[in-house]
Design a protein around this motif. Sequence first.
Motif, PDB file in Angstrom:
ATOM      1  N   TYR A 147      38.094  41.048  29.297  1.00 14.07           N
ATOM      2  CA  TYR A 147      38.133  42.070  30.354  1.00 14.07           C
ATOM      3  C   TYR A 147      38.797  41.510  31.614  1.00 14.07           C
ATOM      4  O   TYR A 147      39.661  42.151  32.216  1.00 14.07           O
ATOM      5  CB  TYR A 147      36.697  42.526  30.623  1.00 14.07           C
ATOM      6  N   ASP A 148      38.409  40.281  31.989  1.00 14.57           N
ATOM      7  CA  ASP A 148      39.024  39.626  33.164  1.00 14.57           C
ATOM      8  C   ASP A 148      40.526  39.448  32.963  1.00 14.57           C
ATOM      9  O   ASP A 148      41.315  39.682  33.876  1.00 14.57           O
ATOM     10  CB  ASP A 148      38.383  38.251  33.402  1.00 14.57           C
ATOM     11  N   ARG A 204      42.367  42.708  33.310  1.00 22.55           N
ATOM     12  CA  ARG A 204      42.492  43.070  34.735  1.00 22.55           C
ATOM     13  C   ARG A 204      43.564  42.256  35.421  1.00 22.55           C
ATOM     14  O   ARG A 204      44.357  42.776  36.202  1.00 22.55           O
ATOM     15  CB  ARG A 204      41.148  42.867  35.444  1.00 22.55           C
ATOM     16  N   ARG A 262      47.032  43.341  34.499  1.00 21.76           N
ATOM     17  CA  ARG A 262      47.425  44.588  35.159  1.00 21.76           C
ATOM     18  C   ARG A 262      47.895  44.331  36.593  1.00 21.76           C
ATOM     19  O   ARG A 262      48.787  45.003  37.101  1.00 21.76           O
ATOM     20  CB  ARG A 262      46.239  45.547  35.180  1.00 21.76           C
ATOM     21  N   ARG A 263      47.255  43.334  37.247  1.00 22.73           N
ATOM     22  CA  ARG A 263      47.604  43.026  38.642  1.00 22.73           C
ATOM     23  C   ARG A 263      48.958  42.357  38.765  1.00 22.73           C
ATOM     24  O   ARG A 263      49.571  42.389  39.823  1.00 22.73           O
ATOM     25  CB  ARG A 263      46.530  42.134  39.266  1.00 22.73           C
ATOM     26  N   SER A 294      43.132  52.465  31.638  1.00 24.08           N
ATOM     27  CA  SER A 294      42.492  51.454  32.503  1.00 24.08           C
ATOM     28  C   SER A 294      41.895  50.353  31.618  1.00 24.08           C
ATOM     29  O   SER A 294      41.735  50.548  30.403  1.00 24.08           O
ATOM     30  CB  SER A 294      41.395  52.104  33.347  1.00 24.08           C
ATOM     31  N   GLU A 295      41.543  49.216  32.251  1.00 27.32           N
ATOM     32  CA  GLU A 295      40.974  48.092  31.490  1.00 27.32           C
ATOM     33  C   GLU A 295      39.645  48.496  30.843  1.00 27.32           C
ATOM     34  O   GLU A 295      39.367  48.097  29.711  1.00 27.32           O
ATOM     35  CB  GLU A 295      40.704  46.876  32.386  1.00 27.32           C
ATOM     36  N   GLU A 296      38.853  49.301  31.581  1.00 24.14           N
ATOM     37  CA  GLU A 296      37.555  49.732  31.040  1.00 24.14           C
ATOM     38  C   GLU A 296      37.754  50.596  29.790  1.00 24.14           C
ATOM     39  O   GLU A 296      37.051  50.426  28.794  1.00 24.14           O
ATOM     40  CB  GLU A 296      36.766  50.534  32.085  1.00 24.14           C
TER      41      GLU A 296
END
Lengths: 192, 143
Positions: free
Chosen positions: A88-89, A92, A95-96, A142-144
């Motif tokens: 998950y990290d 994220r 994506r950044r 989204s990541e979620e």
Amino acid sequence: MASLVEPTDDVLVSATVAGDEGAFEQLFERHRRQVARIGGRFFSQREQIEEIIQDTFTKAYFALNSYHGTHAASFKAWLTQIAVNCCYDHLRRARRRPEQGLGDIEESEAHEFSAQLRSPPVDVETRLVSRDLAAKLLARLSEEDRLVLTLLDVEGFSVAEIAEATNWSISKVKVRAHRARANLRRVLQRYL
Amino acid sequence: MFKANSQNNEDLDRAGRVVLKSAAADAETVEAAATAPFLFTRVRAAIKEERERREESTSWLSLIFVARRAVPVMAIVAILAAVLTVWSVGLNLSASPSQNDEEALFGPAEPGVEQTVLARGNGLSREEVFNIVVDRNYGVNAK
């Protein structure tokens, strides 16, 4: 005569906490494939999966004091939780990073995917789209959404298992899954 | 219409599963990553690095903790110093009234021969001092 019985995970954890580096290496050898398999559900590059393994075991090492095994599969479940959080990290972080942008879906890819979606359902189940195209499509989530759908549909986790792995409540997982599915449908709708 | 919509959603969900599975790494890549050479060495290096980073941040935290305890003590010392300074100034003012009298009589001190003479406090006025200087100059010129 030396004992042939393999030490349990909990015994190895206790030995690692007591300062035995060899015990931690044994835990690593025992579970690295499991962590790699989880990493491989989210990332397709070998280097990315290696990074997931490295981060997961590093975090696990420093969290060993907080581990309290209650049954035989405890350590595996606990490590899975850390691995899922690492994935998950990394999602994220990816994506950044603007350089990680996957770009637009090319016309030929869209055409091919559209044809695949219109083909009979049996064919769609067995055939895979190109990894590049799949990554581009999933980058729109989204990541979620990506996390919950991958754990549900690819890893085959139950809602309760996802809740345990993500530290979310069961109702949150259900709501998330519902929304994620709706978002993925919206992404795919234009190719149908 | 509802049935058609439901069928459409089912198709999309199936396609979604295909997309999710396609984005995953294949078994060979996963195995290659899991059995990568020196992977445990890298884990050990990462642990060492993280441990050093934690120790460094712990030492900074302890420094901040010490500083937090030192700040009130330093504030008390500063307040005491300020009180002592004000008190000693007040003491000096009341202890030297003659200096104030001289200032009231002759104005603020300025450098020069006349001021030096006046400062000796022989009770001479400015005019008397002026006359002495003029007479001295006159005498020198007369010679």
